[in-house]
Motif scaffolding. Structure first.
Motif, PDB file in Angstrom:
ATOM      1  N   ILE A 124       0.844  -1.201   0.000  1.00  0.00           N
ATOM      2  CA  ILE A 124       0.000   0.000   0.000  1.00  0.00           C
ATOM      3  C   ILE A 124       0.881   1.254   0.000  1.00  0.00           C
ATOM      4  N   LEU A 125       0.451   2.243  -0.798  1.00  0.00           N
ATOM      5  CA  LEU A 125       1.107   3.547  -0.826  1.00  0.00           C
ATOM      6  C   LEU A 125       0.257   4.569  -0.079  1.00  0.00           C
ATOM      7  N   ALA A 171       6.053   5.185   0.891  1.00  0.00           N
ATOM      8  CA  ALA A 171       6.472   3.853   1.354  1.00  0.00           C
ATOM      9  C   ALA A 171       7.967   3.921   1.653  1.00  0.00           C
ATOM     10  N   PRO A 172       8.463   2.998   2.460  1.00  0.00           N
ATOM     11  CA  PRO A 172       9.894   3.007   2.767  1.00  0.00           C
ATOM     12  C   PRO A 172      10.740   2.814   1.516  1.00  0.00           C
ATOM     13  N   GLY A 173      11.923   3.412   1.522  1.00  0.00           N
ATOM     14  CA  GLY A 173      12.810   3.249   0.373  1.00  0.00           C
ATOM     15  C   GLY A 173      14.197   3.795   0.648  1.00  0.00           C
ATOM     16  N   ILE A 174      15.097   3.500  -0.282  1.00  0.00           N
ATOM     17  CA  ILE A 174      16.464   3.997  -0.242  1.00  0.00           C
ATOM     18  C   ILE A 174      16.623   5.029  -1.350  1.00  0.00           C
ATOM     19  N   PHE A 239       4.330  12.426  -9.334  1.00  0.00           N
ATOM     20  CA  PHE A 239       4.447  11.193  -8.559  1.00  0.00           C
ATOM     21  C   PHE A 239       4.365   9.990  -9.503  1.00  0.00           C
ATOM     22  N   GLU A 240       5.501   9.292  -9.660  1.00  0.00           N
ATOM     23  CA  GLU A 240       5.580   8.179 -10.608  1.00  0.00           C
ATOM     24  C   GLU A 240       6.049   6.918  -9.882  1.00  0.00           C
ATOM     25  N   ILE A 241       5.419   5.787 -10.231  1.00  0.00           N
ATOM     26  CA  ILE A 241       5.832   4.490  -9.709  1.00  0.00           C
ATOM     27  C   ILE A 241       6.330   3.636 -10.873  1.00  0.00           C
ATOM     28  N   LEU A 242       7.520   3.038 -10.692  1.00  0.00           N
ATOM     29  CA  LEU A 242       8.122   2.190 -11.720  1.00  0.00           C
ATOM     30  C   LEU A 242       8.267   0.763 -11.192  1.00  0.00           C
ATOM     31  N   LYS A 243       8.032  -0.187 -12.077  1.00  0.00           N
ATOM     32  CA  LYS A 243       8.304  -1.591 -11.788  1.00  0.00           C
ATOM     33  C   LYS A 243       9.283  -2.080 -12.842  1.00  0.00           C
ATOM     34  N   ASN A 249       0.537   2.250 -12.727  1.00  0.00           N
ATOM     35  CA  ASN A 249      -0.405   3.214 -12.178  1.00  0.00           C
ATOM     36  C   ASN A 249      -0.301   3.288 -10.649  1.00  0.00           C
ATOM     37  N   PRO A 250       0.073   4.426 -10.076  1.00  0.00           N
ATOM     38  CA  PRO A 250       0.165   4.553  -8.605  1.00  0.00           C
ATOM     39  C   PRO A 250      -1.152   4.292  -7.906  1.00  0.00           C
ATOM     40  N   LEU A 251      -2.259   4.590  -8.580  1.00  0.00           N
ATOM     41  CA  LEU A 251      -3.570   4.396  -7.947  1.00  0.00           C
ATOM     42  C   LEU A 251      -3.877   2.931  -7.659  1.00  0.00           C
ATOM     43  N   ASP A 252      -3.167   2.014  -8.340  1.00  0.00           N
ATOM     44  CA  ASP A 252      -3.363   0.584  -8.082  1.00  0.00           C
ATOM     45  C   ASP A 252      -2.877   0.199  -6.686  1.00  0.00           C
ATOM     46  N   PHE A 253      -2.087   1.066  -6.037  1.00  0.00           N
ATOM     47  CA  PHE A 253      -1.499   0.760  -4.754  1.00  0.00           C
ATOM     48  C   PHE A 253      -2.014   1.706  -3.637  1.00  0.00           C
ATOM     49  N   ILE A 254      -2.963   2.558  -3.988  1.00  0.00           N
ATOM     50  CA  ILE A 254      -3.487   3.510  -3.013  1.00  0.00           C
ATOM     51  C   ILE A 254      -4.927   3.141  -2.666  1.00  0.00           C
ATOM     52  N   GLU A 255      -5.186   2.965  -1.380  1.00  0.00           N
ATOM     53  CA  GLU A 255      -6.530   2.587  -0.942  1.00  0.00           C
ATOM     54  C   GLU A 255      -7.497   3.754  -1.053  1.00  0.00           C
ATOM     55  N   GLY A 256      -8.756   3.428  -1.366  1.00  0.00           N
ATOM     56  CA  GLY A 256      -9.811   4.426  -1.376  1.00  0.00           C
ATOM     57  C   GLY A 256      -9.761   5.298  -2.579  1.00  0.00           C
TER      58      GLY A 256
END
Length: 256
Positions: A124-125, A171-174, A239-243, A249-256
């Motif tokens: 979750i983000l 989320a936690p990260g380096i 705000f970008e999420i990479l795999k 899509n960042p919204l795939d990991f954000i609740e609500g």
């Protein structure tokens, strides 16, 4: 002495001479036979001596060759010890290199704190900014950008906000990158583990450095004035999420 006596004497003397000659002949034959046997024996002994000499020479040659290859016991032990020490030093060097590489990838923070980060499909983000979405993530069709006055694909969320507000890690990260980009301004990238990365753009006064561990909710920067590419959208967080370096899509990991 009469004739008969002379003849008898001569016959007796002749027989004696004949006997002596016969004896001499026998001795000569025995001597010759003995000499021949002795000569053959000497020749055989000489041949055997030469053969033994050749065998000894061959054995000495083989022993010399063996000694050139095989080290004495003490030298072998010294050689084995040196090889073990070399192997130990090589292993220590590899360990040191691995630790250095681990440090360079950000698994060890500047303060020496070791952090394991992991992010997956079920993770979750947290929402990173105060505003709502101005431009949605869209990589399957183009969306309209007001400032650019054109339709284009959007690999990130463009989230509204107020200049100077705190942008917190979702989320936690380096921290793997802090750079100035023409479109997204001062941008921070966090490695969240498992091939996932989070990119925070349009920032200022970034307090983190490459290699730092950032926990959920920790400050990654403050919202800046938008770059010229987003002037019509107003202050916003990129705000970008990479795999595995591919936008998701960042919204795939954000609740609500």
């Amino acid at each position: 002495m009469n004739n008969n006596e002379k003849m008898s004497f001569l016959k007796g003397k002749g027989a004696a001479v004949a006997l002596v000659l016969c004896f001499v002949s026998v001795i000569a034959m025995v001597g010759a036979f003995t000499y021949n046997n002795y000569q053959k024996s000497m020749e055989q002994q000489l041949a055997e001596a030469e053969e033994q000499t050749e065998d000894l020479t061959k054995e000495e040659s083989e022993a010399t060759t063996t000694n050139d290859i095989v080290l004495p016991e003490a030298e072998r032990n010294t050689s084995d010890t040196e090889e073990k020490e070399d192997e130990k030093e090589e292993a220590e060097e590899k360990t040191s290199e691995a630790e250095t590489e681990e440090s360079n990838t950000g698994d060890v923070t500047a303060s020496g704190y070791t952090a394991d980060v992991w992010f997956g499909e079920e993770s979750i983000l947290n929402w990173p900014a105060s505003g709502s979405v101005l431009i949605n993530y869209s990589m399957d069709q183009t969306v309209y950008f007001s400032t650019l006055e054109q339709y284009k694909y959007n690999p990130a969320l463009i989230i509204g906000g107020e200049v100077g507000e705190t942008i917190a890690a979702s989320a936690p990260g380096i921290v793997t990158n802090v750079e100035q980009d023409a479109q997204t301004g001062l941008t921070v990238t966090l490695d969240m583990g498992n091939g996932y990365s989070a990119v925070y753009g349009q920032l200022k006064e970034v307090p983190v450095q490459i290699g730092d561990y950032v926990d959920t909710g920790a400050t990654v920067g403050y919202l800046s004035e938008p770059t010229k590419y987003y002037s019509m959208e107003g202050p916003n967080l990129y705000f970008e999420i990479l795999k595995d370096e591919t936008p998701v899509n960042p919204l795939d990991f954000i609740e609500g």
